[in-house]
Write a protein that holds these residues in place. Structure first.
Motif, PDB file in Angstrom:
ATOM      1  N   ALA A  55      -1.648  23.660  18.764  1.00  0.00           N
ATOM      2  CA  ALA A  55      -2.077  23.519  17.440  1.00  0.00           C
ATOM      3  C   ALA A  55      -1.303  24.568  16.338  1.00  0.00           C
ATOM      4  N   ALA A  56      -0.633  25.428  16.641  1.00  0.00           N
ATOM      5  CA  ALA A  56       0.100  26.625  15.891  1.00  0.00           C
ATOM      6  C   ALA A  56       1.549  25.737  15.528  1.00  0.00           C
ATOM      7  N   THR A  57       1.908  25.195  16.532  1.00  0.00           N
ATOM      8  CA  THR A  57       3.177  24.547  16.331  1.00  0.00           C
ATOM      9  C   THR A  57       3.620  23.755  17.508  1.00  0.00           C
ATOM     10  N   THR A  73       1.527  20.784   4.948  1.00  0.00           N
ATOM     11  CA  THR A  73       0.225  20.662   4.727  1.00  0.00           C
ATOM     12  C   THR A  73      -0.345  21.630   3.561  1.00  0.00           C
ATOM     13  N   THR A  74      -0.142  22.887   3.775  1.00  0.00           N
ATOM     14  CA  THR A  74      -0.387  24.047   2.788  1.00  0.00           C
ATOM     15  C   THR A  74       0.218  23.444   1.411  1.00  0.00           C
ATOM     16  N   GLU A  75       1.711  23.143   1.399  1.00  0.00           N
ATOM     17  CA  GLU A  75       1.927  22.768  -0.007  1.00  0.00           C
ATOM     18  C   GLU A  75       1.147  21.439  -0.525  1.00  0.00           C
ATOM     19  N   GLU A 124     -13.106  24.121   7.643  1.00  0.00           N
ATOM     20  CA  GLU A 124     -11.645  24.041   7.125  1.00  0.00           C
ATOM     21  C   GLU A 124     -10.655  25.176   7.472  1.00  0.00           C
ATOM     22  N   HIS A 125      -9.680  24.959   7.522  1.00  0.00           N
ATOM     23  CA  HIS A 125      -8.340  25.919   7.665  1.00  0.00           C
ATOM     24  C   HIS A 125      -8.434  26.737   6.370  1.00  0.00           C
ATOM     25  N   HIS A 126      -7.916  27.782   6.413  1.00  0.00           N
ATOM     26  CA  HIS A 126      -7.906  28.764   4.972  1.00  0.00           C
ATOM     27  C   HIS A 126      -6.879  27.860   3.910  1.00  0.00           C
ATOM     28  N   SER A 127      -6.093  27.110   4.413  1.00  0.00           N
ATOM     29  CA  SER A 127      -5.281  26.323   3.333  1.00  0.00           C
ATOM     30  C   SER A 127      -5.946  25.171   2.603  1.00  0.00           C
ATOM     31  N   ASN A 128      -7.259  24.875   3.201  1.00  0.00           N
ATOM     32  CA  ASN A 128      -7.930  23.765   2.733  1.00  0.00           C
ATOM     33  C   ASN A 128      -9.310  24.335   2.014  1.00  0.00           C
ATOM     34  N   ILE A 171     -11.438  17.698   3.064  1.00  0.00           N
ATOM     35  CA  ILE A 171     -12.069  17.926   4.380  1.00  0.00           C
ATOM     36  C   ILE A 171     -11.121  17.538   5.386  1.00  0.00           C
ATOM     37  N   VAL A 172     -11.166  18.406   6.404  1.00  0.00           N
ATOM     38  CA  VAL A 172     -10.189  18.252   7.531  1.00  0.00           C
ATOM     39  C   VAL A 172     -10.570  17.181   8.703  1.00  0.00           C
ATOM     40  N   HIS A 173      -9.654  16.626   9.095  1.00  0.00           N
ATOM     41  CA  HIS A 173      -9.533  15.469   9.871  1.00  0.00           C
ATOM     42  C   HIS A 173     -10.077  15.810  11.440  1.00  0.00           C
ATOM     43  N   SER A 200     -10.221  19.498  13.483  1.00  0.00           N
ATOM     44  CA  SER A 200     -10.393  20.984  13.417  1.00  0.00           C
ATOM     45  C   SER A 200      -9.597  21.847  14.292  1.00  0.00           C
ATOM     46  N   ASN A 201      -8.788  22.549  13.668  1.00  0.00           N
ATOM     47  CA  ASN A 201      -7.872  23.383  14.545  1.00  0.00           C
ATOM     48  C   ASN A 201      -8.264  24.454  15.423  1.00  0.00           C
ATOM     49  N   SER A 202      -9.647  24.904  15.037  1.00  0.00           N
ATOM     50  CA  SER A 202     -10.372  25.743  15.888  1.00  0.00           C
ATOM     51  C   SER A 202     -11.255  25.176  16.748  1.00  0.00           C
ATOM     52  N   GLY A 226      -4.807  16.384   7.508  1.00  0.00           N
ATOM     53  CA  GLY A 226      -4.318  15.697   8.509  1.00  0.00           C
ATOM     54  C   GLY A 226      -3.433  16.414   9.441  1.00  0.00           C
ATOM     55  N   ALA A 227      -3.240  17.829   9.244  1.00  0.00           N
ATOM     56  CA  ALA A 227      -2.428  18.629   9.951  1.00  0.00           C
ATOM     57  C   ALA A 227      -2.724  18.376  11.407  1.00  0.00           C
ATOM     58  N   GLN A 228      -3.883  18.498  12.063  1.00  0.00           N
ATOM     59  CA  GLN A 228      -4.066  18.460  13.374  1.00  0.00           C
ATOM     60  C   GLN A 228      -4.324  16.931  14.154  1.00  0.00           C
ATOM     61  N   ALA A 229      -4.353  16.128  13.148  1.00  0.00           N
ATOM     62  CA  ALA A 229      -4.965  14.767  13.676  1.00  0.00           C
ATOM     63  C   ALA A 229      -3.525  13.959  13.891  1.00  0.00           C
ATOM     64  N   ILE A 236       0.012  16.380   5.771  1.00  0.00           N
ATOM     65  CA  ILE A 236       0.560  16.536   7.134  1.00  0.00           C
ATOM     66  C   ILE A 236       1.786  17.523   7.068  1.00  0.00           C
ATOM     67  N   SER A 237       1.915  17.958   8.155  1.00  0.00           N
ATOM     68  CA  SER A 237       3.121  19.045   8.702  1.00  0.00           C
ATOM     69  C   SER A 237       3.978  18.541   9.749  1.00  0.00           C
ATOM     70  N   SER A 238       5.293  18.479   9.341  1.00  0.00           N
ATOM     71  CA  SER A 238       5.889  17.881  10.362  1.00  0.00           C
ATOM     72  C   SER A 238       6.052  18.885  11.808  1.00  0.00           C
ATOM     73  N   HIS A 239       5.810  20.255  11.560  1.00  0.00           N
ATOM     74  CA  HIS A 239       6.247  20.984  12.867  1.00  0.00           C
ATOM     75  C   HIS A 239       4.821  20.948  13.641  1.00  0.00           C
ATOM     76  N   LYS A 240       3.807  20.267  13.283  1.00  0.00           N
ATOM     77  CA  LYS A 240       2.996  19.982  14.396  1.00  0.00           C
ATOM     78  C   LYS A 240       2.906  18.645  14.979  1.00  0.00           C
ATOM     79  N   LEU A 241       4.027  18.072  14.493  1.00  0.00           N
ATOM     80  CA  LEU A 241       4.088  16.702  14.959  1.00  0.00           C
ATOM     81  C   LEU A 241       5.640  16.566  15.834  1.00  0.00           C
ATOM     82  N   THR A 277     -10.582  32.447  22.118  1.00  0.00           N
ATOM     83  CA  THR A 277      -9.262  32.183  22.849  1.00  0.00           C
ATOM     84  C   THR A 277      -8.993  30.715  22.480  1.00  0.00           C
ATOM     85  N   ARG A 278      -7.866  30.156  22.241  1.00  0.00           N
ATOM     86  CA  ARG A 278      -7.718  28.718  22.010  1.00  0.00           C
ATOM     87  C   ARG A 278      -6.627  28.193  22.794  1.00  0.00           C
ATOM     88  N   ALA A 279      -6.826  27.301  23.919  1.00  0.00           N
ATOM     89  CA  ALA A 279      -5.609  26.430  24.310  1.00  0.00           C
ATOM     90  C   ALA A 279      -5.488  25.228  23.559  1.00  0.00           C
TER      91      ALA A 279
END
Ligand code: 7TS
Length: 424
Positions: A48-50, A112-114, A140-144, A188-190, A192-194, A219-222, A240-245, A396-398
């Protein structure tokens, strides 16, 4: 599916037809997964981080710099034309991936942030004023959160928050109550990352559109877990972010409905986003270059498109069944660990298992797991309001991706038993 896996996941072959998904073949495409960390085979559960990058993406990026590099647009020479074509083909790939109506609706951003900042800045400052409301959710993630907060501070608009329940689902009735004539944006987030919650975006869009309110979806995590179709969802913006994809860092995209993007003012000024410039007056380019000032990340865009081709080439049906099996297996395996409490048990969930373990600080858990070669993330995951909601400092997140296996989940469970033994 192997007998062992069937036994482990306690699912029948019809419910989970993943026997055609060769996870070890996929892993071969990701050289980093063969690493040893602290003398143990790496178990990478921080997707979820990258996400990690397949060779195909590394090679496409290398080929770009070795054979295709030139600045794009307006160049008349061969390499400039080649790089331009590749960059614009990448845009088409992303439009197809999200099922946008046209590539004009895809703006390249740094991620996604930008993408969210672009909408908050451009759409927000043009359309949202004192007394208006922006509606986000409590997951929401802080960026939203922060870009909308900044907009509210500058305009006098008010940020309203849809609460979530103990499972980590939004309380839909509260969302409906919060919608009003004053609402000028739902963001709204599609996924949730946490918590891993999958939000009912289509239903949210239907309700918001009944008030003519545009909806932005984070849609960063979706996109690495679910097939996303922006026309089917009906949303107005999708980030969306490429690095999560499985693609490079520093690149991502914003989908925007053409009529909205068209009416929005530029977000940054500079080269490439203009039609003509004089000291008296500047006119702006058409979509999407109106929103792409300066030399863009060409190699990144090409890498991102390569990642998307790689990922979609596997097939969503296989991916989703495999990931679902691994996630369910993770819940079962971790449920057996004494004093472990899941944070986030939404009805629809993907990608993430977040938990607290006894009163052991997540940072200690993460550090001990790392000694066993297991990479997880600990902390608030840039969702501090989620931690506040559950009255915990951190989890702790896996987080899982298409290349993770049930054997890796076993390693995680073993590692957690080891943590418990150490603290007893
Ligand atoms: N939205 C969500 C839901 C995210 O999970 C993240 C990053 C972002 C936005 C921001 O994405 P960026 O690519 O622009 O940085 N999430 C995480 C995470 O969970 N751990 O590290 C980054």
């Amino acid at each position: 599916m192997s007998e062992a896996l069937l036994e482990k996941t306690k699912m029948g072959p019809v419910a989970c037809p993943i026997d055609f998904f060769d996870v070890y073949g996929v892993r071969d495409d990701f050289p980093i997964l063969r690493s040893r960390v602290r003398g143990k085979p790496l178990v990478y559960l921080d997707n979820a981080a990258t996400t990690q990058k397949p060779l195909q993406v590394v090679e496409a990026t290398r080929a770009y710099y070795e054979k295709q590099n030139a600045n794009i647009h307006r160049g008349v020479h061969y390499l400039s034309e080649l790089a331009t074509n590749k960059y614009e083909a990448a845009r088409e790939t992303i439009a197809g991936f999200l099922n946008a109506e046209s590539a004009r609706e895809i703006v390249f951003t740094s991620g996604t942030t930008e993408s969210i900042n672009l909408v908050a800045y451009s759409f927000g400052r043009a359309n949202i004023k004192a007394g208006d409301e922006v509606l986000i959710s409590a997951m929401e993630h802080h960026s939203n959160i922060v870009p909308w907060q900044m907009l509210c501070e500058q305009t006098g608009a008010k940020l309203r928050v849809i609460p979530i329940d103990d499972n980590g689902d939004i309380i839909f009735e509260e969302f409906e109550t919060l919608l009003s004539e004053k609402t000028k944006m739902v963001a709204i987030v599609h996924v949730s990352n946490s918590l891993g919650t999958i939000n009912p975006i289509k239903k949210i869009v239907e309700r918001a559109h009944a008030f003519d309110i545009p909806v932005l979806v984070d849609g960063a995590q979706a996109v690495s877990h679910l097939k996303v179709d922006v026309q089917e969802l009906g949303c107005d913006f999708y980030a969306i972010s490429s690095h999560k994809l499985f693609g490079p860092t520093g690149i991502g995209a914003l989908y925007g409905r053409e009529s909205l993007l068209d009416a929005m003012p530029p977000y940054q000024g500079g080269g490439d986003m203009i039609k003509s410039v004089s000291f008296e007056r500047t006119t702006y380019s058409e979509l999407p270059s109106k929103f792409e000032a300066g030399t863009p990340n060409m190699a990144g865009a090409i890498g991102m498109a390569t990642a998307i081709d790689y990922f979609t080439g596997i097939g969503y049906d296989k991916l989703e069944s495999h990931e679902d099996a691994v996630l369910r297996y993770a819940h079962e395996a971790l449920a057996d660990i004494p004093d472990l409490k899941f944070i986030g048990m939404a009805k629809a969930k993907t990608g993430v298992v977040s938990f607290v373990l006894s009163d052991i600080h997540p940072h200690d858990i993460g550090t001990i797991l790392d000694q066993n070669g297991i990479a997880v993330r600990t902390g608030h995951h840039c969702t501090q309001p989620v931690m506040e909601r559950f009255k915990i400092p951190a989890t702790t997140r896996a987080s899982f991706a298409l290349y993770n296996t049930v054997d890796e989940v076993d390693r995680l469970a073993e590692g957690l038993h080891g943590v418990l033994n150490l603290f007893k």
